[in-house]
Design a protein around this motif. Sequence first.
Motif, short mmCIF file in Angstrom:
data_model
loop_
_atom_site.label_atom_id
_atom_site.label_comp_id
_atom_site.label_asym_id
_atom_site.label_seq_id
_atom_site.Cartn_x
_atom_site.Cartn_y
_atom_site.Cartn_z
N TRP A 160 0.75 -1.20 -0.18
CA TRP A 160 0.13 -0.14 -0.05
C TRP A 160 0.85 1.26 -0.05
O TRP A 160 0.44 2.35 -0.51
CB TRP A 160 -0.93 -0.03 1.07
N PHE A 161 2.07 1.36 0.57
CA PHE A 161 2.77 2.48 0.58
C PHE A 161 3.94 2.70 -0.32
O PHE A 161 4.59 3.44 -0.69
CB PHE A 161 3.68 2.41 1.98
N GLY A 162 3.94 1.61 -1.54
CA GLY A 162 4.97 1.45 -2.51
C GLY A 162 5.13 0.30 -3.28
O GLY A 162 4.57 -0.66 -2.87
N THR A 163 6.36 0.00 -3.43
CA THR A 163 6.90 -1.16 -4.21
C THR A 163 8.11 -1.60 -3.28
O THR A 163 9.14 -0.86 -2.93
CB THR A 163 7.19 -1.10 -5.38
N LEU A 164 8.16 -2.91 -2.94
CA LEU A 164 9.48 -3.60 -2.19
C LEU A 164 10.25 -4.47 -3.14
O LEU A 164 9.50 -5.34 -3.72
CB LEU A 164 9.04 -4.16 -1.17
N GLY A 165 11.40 -4.23 -3.52
CA GLY A 165 12.02 -5.15 -4.20
C GLY A 165 12.39 -4.47 -5.57
O GLY A 165 11.77 -3.23 -5.93
N PRO A 166 12.93 -5.32 -6.52
CA PRO A 166 13.42 -6.70 -6.38
C PRO A 166 14.73 -6.82 -5.68
O PRO A 166 15.47 -6.16 -5.51
CB PRO A 166 13.54 -7.17 -7.89
N PHE A 167 14.78 -8.22 -4.97
CA PHE A 167 15.76 -8.22 -4.22
C PHE A 167 16.68 -9.48 -4.77
O PHE A 167 15.98 -10.71 -5.22
CB PHE A 167 15.44 -8.91 -3.08
N ASN A 168 17.81 -9.32 -5.08
CA ASN A 168 18.76 -10.29 -5.94
C ASN A 168 19.45 -10.91 -4.87
O ASN A 168 20.43 -10.48 -4.07
CB ASN A 168 19.67 -9.60 -6.98
N VAL A 169 18.99 -12.33 -4.44
CA VAL A 169 19.49 -12.87 -3.18
C VAL A 169 20.68 -14.02 -3.69
O VAL A 169 20.53 -14.81 -4.60
CB VAL A 169 18.18 -13.49 -2.61
#
Length: 526
Positions: A160-169
């Motif tokens: 709801w507050f934005g975008t998380l990621g992408p996470f390059n693991v």
Amino acid sequence: MLCTTFMTSEVQVSKPLASPAQRGLVKSLGLLDATTIVAGSMIGSGIFIVSADISRQVGSPALLIVVWVVTGLMTTMAALCYGELAAAMPKVGGEYAFLRESFGPMWGFLYGWAMLLVIQTATIAAVAIAFANFTGVLLPWFSSSSWILHFGILGPYKVWFGTLGPFNVGLNTQNLLAIISLLLLTWINTRSLRTAAIIQNIFTLVKIVALGGLILLGFGFATQAARAANFTGFWHSVDLFDLHAYGAGVWVHTPTLIGLAMVGALFSSSAWPNVTFTAAEVRNPSRNLPLSLAFGTGLVMSLYVLANFAYLHVLPLTGNASAGSVVERGIQFASQDRVGTAVAEAVIGPSGAVLVAIAVMISTFGCNNGLILAGSRIYYAMAKDGLFFRRVGTVNRHNAPSAALWMQCGWACVLCLSGTYRQLLDFVVFSVVLFYILTIAGLFWLRIRRPEMPRPYKVLGYPVLPGIYLAIATFIEVQLLRYKPQYTWPGLLIVLSGIPVYWLWRRLRPKSDLRSERVEHDTSLT
């Protein structure tokens, strides 16, 4: 008498060494050591990089300087306020102890929780990655694209507050070097505070000289293109009531634009309270803590402002992102935002990039030494208060909080591997400034509630100076909540997540245990 003396000395000689649970921290830091912790923890890679992003937001040479000047004034004002608290309460944990004494143990715990989860550990991880990144300039084998183990890419996730990621693991050669540097520095800090302090002194002196050299280079070899572009009409678009485009059809006034653009500058200046974490190990703290905070922050912020003037003398603020030369790309589009490298390259040539890479490697290595040294003292203090695992509140035979150091190291290494640390750092500034506001508000509250408290040093200009800081900082926090919710709400949620953890911990620990550990802790610090 002779026999009695002999027997007394015999008893003293045969006295057993203190157990780890009985040992404590020792006072071995002087004014120079404390000042280099302040300055050395502040100067990392930020000053060489973040001006590119700031210049893209403000679009004006004058506003670029204003952002850094306002950041410098805020940092110095806050440091003077912390000087009063540190002199009055020279306790291990610093800001944690100030919040605990002002508003109660839950507020101290929330600070320590945020520091462990994100603020201190994510900063340590990011500085380690920056060290490895600039090492890659000299040794290309260290690269974020050279994978040893790659688990995949997670996200991006819409929230709801934005975008998380992408996470390059995964593990690549770059974060492998970052982890090795963290293991080495943590091991050094477990051996001796004195050894860690000497390393801090040496590396801080070297990077101050290196940053000073870059500043002299900029002023001494200014380019005509930069001077004409940046200093002709220097104050253009800095009227207080001007409107500025801020993406997606949003227009903001000049003060709001400055506040939003200060995120990078504030992060580059955010580690100065670290010396307060080591307050219990500073000799003559009522004198040395306020002086080190004033000297350290004043010196670093002066260098930061001068560095940005130097950048403006060599590179135009605006440029072309697809241009080939560093001068044509300007500050806004410096390759990978490495403004310091671009300045050196414009003056010296390709070898300048190598020299700045070495300077940043030294800077980040020394910066992380200070962050690792100081951060562990927070968790040590929490454990002493019964708010964390008891083992973390012990020291080894070198009087170093080794359990706290290795715990901090372990989580920072995970953040290096996870690929999340970059976004976590976006959340850091809002939380950091929030705790600055709470701590300085606590200064007012303690003046009212505990007027009898000994205050060897009182902040200059009270209550005006602390009041000005609170007004500016609150304004910035409100603007960040309004215009950068993807950076602010996650940071706030991380802090608030500590509330149920705190109450759960209190329920699991006996009250008598908490009280006894608190009394033992306070007694050991007096």
